[in-house]
Design an enzyme around this catalytic site. Sequence first.
Site, PDB file in Angstrom:
ATOM      1  N   LYS A 165       0.744  -1.101  -0.094  1.00  0.00           N
ATOM      2  CA  LYS A 165      -0.142  -0.052  -0.034  1.00  0.00           C
ATOM      3  C   LYS A 165       0.830   1.243   0.047  1.00  0.00           C
ATOM      4  O   LYS A 165       2.009   1.167   0.460  1.00  0.00           O
ATOM      5  CB  LYS A 165      -1.219  -0.027   1.188  1.00  0.00           C
ATOM      6  CG  LYS A 165      -0.276  -0.202   2.367  1.00  0.00           C
ATOM      7  CD  LYS A 165       0.844   0.651   2.860  1.00  0.00           C
ATOM      8  CE  LYS A 165       0.726   2.067   3.242  1.00  0.00           C
ATOM      9  NZ  LYS A 165       1.867   2.591   3.757  1.00  0.00           N
ATOM     10  N   TYR A 221      -4.260   4.274   6.288  1.00  0.00           N
ATOM     11  CA  TYR A 221      -4.681   3.105   7.416  1.00  0.00           C
ATOM     12  C   TYR A 221      -5.993   3.446   8.019  1.00  0.00           C
ATOM     13  O   TYR A 221      -6.725   2.877   8.328  1.00  0.00           O
ATOM     14  CB  TYR A 221      -3.505   2.919   8.345  1.00  0.00           C
ATOM     15  CG  TYR A 221      -2.549   2.152   7.997  1.00  0.00           C
ATOM     16  CD1 TYR A 221      -2.825   0.786   7.768  1.00  0.00           C
ATOM     17  CD2 TYR A 221      -1.124   2.823   7.519  1.00  0.00           C
ATOM     18  CE1 TYR A 221      -1.512   0.089   7.126  1.00  0.00           C
ATOM     19  CE2 TYR A 221      -0.343   1.941   7.015  1.00  0.00           C
ATOM     20  CZ  TYR A 221      -0.532   0.687   7.085  1.00  0.00           C
ATOM     21  OH  TYR A 221       0.431  -0.038   6.353  1.00  0.00           O
TER      22      TYR A 221
HETATM   23  P1  NAD Z   1      12.465   1.994   1.778  1.00  0.00           P
HETATM   24  O1  NAD Z   1      12.978   3.491   1.177  1.00  0.00           O
HETATM   25  O2  NAD Z   1      13.110   1.474   3.057  1.00  0.00           O
HETATM   26  O3  NAD Z   1      12.766   0.947   0.571  1.00  0.00           O
HETATM   27  C1  NAD Z   1      12.515   1.272  -0.802  1.00  0.00           C
HETATM   28  C2  NAD Z   1      13.356   0.252  -1.710  1.00  0.00           C
HETATM   29  O4  NAD Z   1      12.970   0.346  -2.844  1.00  0.00           O
HETATM   30  C3  NAD Z   1      14.888   0.284  -1.605  1.00  0.00           C
HETATM   31  O5  NAD Z   1      15.398  -1.015  -1.496  1.00  0.00           O
HETATM   32  C4  NAD Z   1      15.450   0.900  -2.658  1.00  0.00           C
HETATM   33  O6  NAD Z   1      16.693   0.682  -3.033  1.00  0.00           O
HETATM   34  C5  NAD Z   1      14.613   0.517  -3.776  1.00  0.00           C
HETATM   35  N1  NAD Z   1      14.229   1.564  -4.781  1.00  0.00           N
HETATM   36  C6  NAD Z   1      14.156   1.436  -6.115  1.00  0.00           C
HETATM   37  N2  NAD Z   1      14.136   2.290  -6.817  1.00  0.00           N
HETATM   38  C7  NAD Z   1      14.218   3.406  -6.161  1.00  0.00           C
HETATM   39  C8  NAD Z   1      13.940   4.756  -6.056  1.00  0.00           C
HETATM   40  N3  NAD Z   1      14.098   5.277  -7.228  1.00  0.00           N
HETATM   41  N4  NAD Z   1      13.817   5.485  -5.186  1.00  0.00           N
HETATM   42  C9  NAD Z   1      14.045   5.207  -3.762  1.00  0.00           C
HETATM   43  N5  NAD Z   1      14.224   3.811  -3.821  1.00  0.00           N
HETATM   44  C10 NAD Z   1      14.038   2.755  -4.617  1.00  0.00           C
HETATM   45  O7  NAD Z   1      11.071   1.950   1.658  1.00  0.00           O
HETATM   46  P2  NAD Z   1       9.929   1.169   2.385  1.00  0.00           P
HETATM   47  O8  NAD Z   1       9.631   1.541   3.814  1.00  0.00           O
HETATM   48  O9  NAD Z   1      10.420  -0.337   2.274  1.00  0.00           O
HETATM   49  O10 NAD Z   1       8.720   1.281   1.559  1.00  0.00           O
HETATM   50  C11 NAD Z   1       8.318   0.759   0.554  1.00  0.00           C
HETATM   51  C12 NAD Z   1       6.864   0.379  -0.160  1.00  0.00           C
HETATM   52  O11 NAD Z   1       6.391  -0.435   1.427  1.00  0.00           O
HETATM   53  C13 NAD Z   1       6.172   1.553   0.177  1.00  0.00           C
HETATM   54  O12 NAD Z   1       5.065   1.499  -0.733  1.00  0.00           O
HETATM   55  C14 NAD Z   1       5.410   1.839   1.426  1.00  0.00           C
HETATM   56  O13 NAD Z   1       4.264   2.686   1.321  1.00  0.00           O
HETATM   57  C15 NAD Z   1       5.207   0.413   1.705  1.00  0.00           C
HETATM   58  N6  NAD Z   1       5.320   0.182   3.224  1.00  0.00           N
HETATM   59  C16 NAD Z   1       4.272  -0.251   3.737  1.00  0.00           C
HETATM   60  C17 NAD Z   1       4.187  -0.658   5.075  1.00  0.00           C
HETATM   61  C18 NAD Z   1       3.108  -1.489   5.839  1.00  0.00           C
HETATM   62  O14 NAD Z   1       3.075  -1.489   7.017  1.00  0.00           O
HETATM   63  N7  NAD Z   1       2.479  -2.405   5.084  1.00  0.00           N
HETATM   64  C19 NAD Z   1       5.349  -0.175   6.045  1.00  0.00           C
HETATM   65  C20 NAD Z   1       6.412   0.650   5.282  1.00  0.00           C
HETATM   66  C21 NAD Z   1       6.229   0.752   3.931  1.00  0.00           C
END
Ligand code: NAD
Length: 430
Positions: A173, A258
């Site tokens: 999401k 949420y």
């Molecule tokens: P994050 O920044 O920690 O990780 C993002 C990943 O994407 C990294 O591995 C990065 O290298 C990669 N990536 C690829 N192309 C990129 C770019 N152009 N710019 C930046 N990063 C790039 O993010 P996250 O917190 O892991 O979030 C990822 C997804 O998960 C999002 O859609 C976020 O909304 C979702 N999320 C959901 C929950 C949940 O509770 N369900 C919690 C956190 C995040």
Amino acid sequence: MPSDVDETRRHLLAGSIGLATSIYAAHGVAATATGSPTTVDVGTVAGGKVTFPAIDASTEEPGSPPPNPDIPGQRVGFAVVGLGRLALQNILPAFAQCKHARLSGLVSGDPEKMRVIAAQYGVPREACYGYNEMSRIRGNAAIQVIYVVLPNALHREAVVQAAQAGKHVLCEKPMSTSPDEAREMIEACRRADRKLMIAYRCQYEVNNRELAKRARRGDLGDIQFVDAINTQNQGDPTQWRQIKKLSGGGSLPDVGLYCLNTTRASLGEEPVEVTARIHSPEHDPRFTEVESTVSFLLRFPSGILANCASSYSLHEKRNIRVLGSKGSAEITNAFAYAGQKLHLSHRDGEAAADIELSLGVKDQFSLEMDHMALCVRNNLEPRTPGEEGLQDQILMAAIYESAQTGRPIPLRMETRRDPFRGPPLDDQNV
Ligand code: NAD
């Protein structure tokens, strides 16, 4: 007909009985003096599962049954796309508690990071792919589901590529950064005849499910008001969440979602109108592109009002309260990864009852991945399909429009209950 696995488990159990007997002997206690262990002690093996009878008095909380996971080779294989914080801190560790899903592939833009993670989780080198190699996953039969965990604006392309590679898709999401992108993702999965599920973990979390069950069953009386808050204080202004073309927005699509989704899921109704306001601290480098605080009021066909708020500049608070004529239910830490507590208030005869339910701890990520695995295996529609994500994208677009115009935005009337969800969850499919 006992399977090989039943036989193996029987031998293991028989072995443990033998071991117990020799331990008794080593301590000078004859097995006959202690008696042979019965099924009360040893448990029972049937249908490929081990069970133990209850041994506590009925006054006590029963112990959890053994999870009885599927044999690894029979679990549904997942490849995780994007090895960021959520993937490494929550999703990959959660496979250890899954019963039906297993990690069988990785997709990353960073080969060195992927090599380290693949070694930690035992993913074979040939099941590791770069972002531009998604089409090659088609040939890997061990991967049935692709789980997209990338920044929001990259979901669309990854989901479309996953469907085109012939794989089912679980997408984090918010589903996308606009309703049109969400529609394209649904269409790509429909065309490829693949399932699409949006990872709304709270709809699989036990306390949130219990609140929804009680609210829908009428335990709270006539529900008239919901209050949902999800706030956190962001740090580094350079992260992708602060860049609009990658995130699609600020606190609303990230954490305000949420409040929106859980309110809808708790009630089963869809809002008919939304009014919103936005505020961001001035001259704050975190909010040059995206918003901080969003306050929105949803009006539902039954008359229920839901007051929701999200923020990127307020200390963490993640609660939902549902208020009815006979009682109220509140979950503290409702939208957090763990630590939920369900509080119920009502009148009990002469007394005001205020109780806190203890519902045990189950990892939300494992629950949602197992649900997806069972949907794939049993050809069921997920409880939170692409249409559920699209509806939130439509509502978030209306929230932004209301904040921008200062006007309430009317929404399409939906008379059906749960119009965008798959079949209700039961204990078999979560
Ligand atoms: P994050 O920044 O920690 O990780 C993002 C990943 O994407 C990294 O591995 C990065 O290298 C990669 N990536 C690829 N192309 C990129 C770019 N152009 N710019 C930046 N990063 C790039 O993010 P996250 O917190 O892991 O979030 C990822 C997804 O998960 C999002 O859609 C976020 O909304 C979702 N999320 C959901 C929950 C949940 O509770 N369900 C919690 C956190 C995040």
